[in-house]
Design a protein around this motif. Sequence first.
Motif, PDB file in Angstrom:
ATOM      1  N   LYS A  86     151.113  19.560 -53.694  1.00 16.49           N
ATOM      2  CA  LYS A  86     151.717  20.088 -52.473  1.00 16.49           C
ATOM      3  C   LYS A  86     153.110  19.500 -52.255  1.00 16.49           C
ATOM      4  CE  LYS A  86     148.301  18.770 -49.832  1.00 16.49           C
ATOM      5  NZ  LYS A  86     147.441  18.551 -48.639  1.00 16.49           N
ATOM      6  N   GLN A  87     153.878  20.226 -51.447  1.00 18.35           N
ATOM      7  CA  GLN A  87     155.195  19.798 -50.969  1.00 18.35           C
ATOM      8  C   GLN A  87     156.128  19.454 -52.126  1.00 18.35           C
ATOM      9  OE1 GLN A  87     153.838  16.754 -48.258  1.00 18.35           O
ATOM     10  NE2 GLN A  87     153.467  18.231 -46.617  1.00 18.35           N
ATOM     11  N   GLU A  88     156.805  18.305 -52.051  1.00 20.69           N
ATOM     12  CA  GLU A  88     157.811  17.959 -53.054  1.00 20.69           C
ATOM     13  C   GLU A  88     157.277  16.986 -54.109  1.00 20.69           C
ATOM     14  OE1 GLU A  88     160.575  19.668 -52.843  1.00 20.69           O
ATOM     15  OE2 GLU A  88     159.796  20.519 -50.983  1.00 20.69           O
ATOM     16  N   LYS A  89     155.972  16.917 -54.237  1.00 16.98           N
ATOM     17  CA  LYS A  89     155.408  15.936 -55.169  1.00 16.98           C
ATOM     18  C   LYS A  89     155.739  16.251 -56.622  1.00 16.98           C
ATOM     19  CE  LYS A  89     151.582  14.686 -52.097  1.00 16.98           C
ATOM     20  NZ  LYS A  89     150.115  14.697 -51.897  1.00 16.98           N
ATOM     21  N   GLU A  91     158.544  17.150 -57.819  1.00 17.32           N
ATOM     22  CA  GLU A  91     159.828  16.504 -58.114  1.00 17.32           C
ATOM     23  C   GLU A  91     159.645  15.004 -58.312  1.00 17.32           C
ATOM     24  OE1 GLU A  91     162.676  17.505 -55.151  1.00 17.32           O
ATOM     25  OE2 GLU A  91     162.535  19.675 -55.501  1.00 17.32           O
ATOM     26  N   TRP A  92     158.822  14.410 -57.477  1.00 18.49           N
ATOM     27  CA  TRP A  92     158.585  12.966 -57.568  1.00 18.49           C
ATOM     28  C   TRP A  92     157.885  12.626 -58.878  1.00 18.49           C
ATOM     29  CZ3 TRP A  92     154.918   9.071 -57.755  1.00 18.49           C
ATOM     30  CH2 TRP A  92     155.318   7.818 -57.271  1.00 18.49           C
ATOM     31  N   TRP A 117     152.728  28.600 -56.677  1.00 17.26           N
ATOM     32  CA  TRP A 117     154.101  28.943 -57.034  1.00 17.26           C
ATOM     33  C   TRP A 117     154.184  30.445 -57.214  1.00 17.26           C
ATOM     34  CZ3 TRP A 117     156.222  24.974 -61.182  1.00 17.26           C
ATOM     35  CH2 TRP A 117     156.286  23.699 -60.587  1.00 17.26           C
ATOM     36  N   LYS A 125     162.205  26.934 -59.709  1.00 19.25           N
ATOM     37  CA  LYS A 125     161.588  25.614 -59.600  1.00 19.25           C
ATOM     38  C   LYS A 125     161.723  24.840 -60.905  1.00 19.25           C
ATOM     39  CE  LYS A 125     158.132  26.586 -56.017  1.00 19.25           C
ATOM     40  NZ  LYS A 125     158.485  25.456 -55.120  1.00 19.25           N
ATOM     41  N   ARG A 128     165.210  23.433 -61.478  1.00 20.78           N
ATOM     42  CA  ARG A 128     165.448  22.213 -60.703  1.00 20.78           C
ATOM     43  C   ARG A 128     164.689  21.023 -61.298  1.00 20.78           C
ATOM     44  NH1 ARG A 128     167.342  19.561 -56.749  1.00 20.78           N
ATOM     45  NH2 ARG A 128     166.123  18.159 -55.431  1.00 20.78           N
ATOM     46  N   LEU A 129     163.443  21.234 -61.689  1.00 23.77           N
ATOM     47  CA  LEU A 129     162.652  20.127 -62.225  1.00 23.77           C
ATOM     48  C   LEU A 129     163.211  19.626 -63.550  1.00 23.77           C
ATOM     49  CD1 LEU A 129     159.055  21.384 -61.374  1.00 23.77           C
ATOM     50  CD2 LEU A 129     160.289  19.490 -60.289  1.00 23.77           C
ATOM     51  N   GLU A 230     149.707  12.361 -57.328  1.00 27.23           N
ATOM     52  CA  GLU A 230     151.031  11.985 -57.810  1.00 27.23           C
ATOM     53  C   GLU A 230     151.068  10.578 -58.407  1.00 27.23           C
ATOM     54  OE1 GLU A 230     151.267  11.060 -53.291  1.00 27.23           O
ATOM     55  OE2 GLU A 230     150.145  12.346 -54.677  1.00 27.23           O
TER      56      GLU A 230
END
Length: 250
Positions: A86-89, A91-92, A117, A125, A128-129, A230
């Motif tokens: 979920k969310q911005e995980k 990217e992290w 997605w 996406k 960006r990743l 994550e």
Amino acid sequence: MQRYFLDEPVTTGQQLNLDATTYRHWVRVLRAEVGDQAEFVDSTAHLFHGELTRVTDDAATVTLTAVSTPAVELPVSVTIACGLPKQEKAEWITQKATELGVQHIIFFSGDWSVAKWQGNKVAKKLTRLNKIAAGAAEQAHRLIRPTVSYADNLAAVLQTPVTTTLVAYEESAKQGEQSALNQQLTHLRPGDSLLTIFGPEGGISPKEIQMAQQAGAALVGLGPRILRTETAPLYLLAAVSMVLELQQPR
């Protein structure tokens, strides 16, 4: 020293015109001047020092000198496959897994994934990743830029050709299993490839577990504690480094 990746092979003594992105970051943002040096990694993972020899208002040239390549990559190729978080995980996970040595990252839509997605947004996406992975690889002074891709389901992930496939399964941890991961990692040899599958926040469904086992995957626990979606991939990468790098004789 700042590091940048190149998309082509180069040779020592070559004069290289910087691409627009590198020029903007090194010359404009970091204010590099003639005589300054940066590190450049070419498409064959060879390292060069580049001395800035010419600068204009919109271009710059470096002269490349090959240098010895340090052993900074994990001795095995590690792919992590993560159920969509979920969310911005995402990217992290991408940034931190790159710092820890991953070579490939696959995000897949799991049976119990909460996040989705949309098809028309997947390409954006992934762009960006992959950019995040490239930046993290430069900062970590790696020789390889990891790739980030997307799979519609676990079945597609299991088609990845690797030496060993593992599934991080929280039920194994709950049952007190603590040795399977270490056993699997100690059997790996330099040049082998490892795929480890991690569920999303909702976990991995029984159907997916059965599918993975039928494909030859082993179920492993990640220590006695239950980790967030994550955190689990980072635990795995740290374990790979400990077993295959730090505990090996030099």
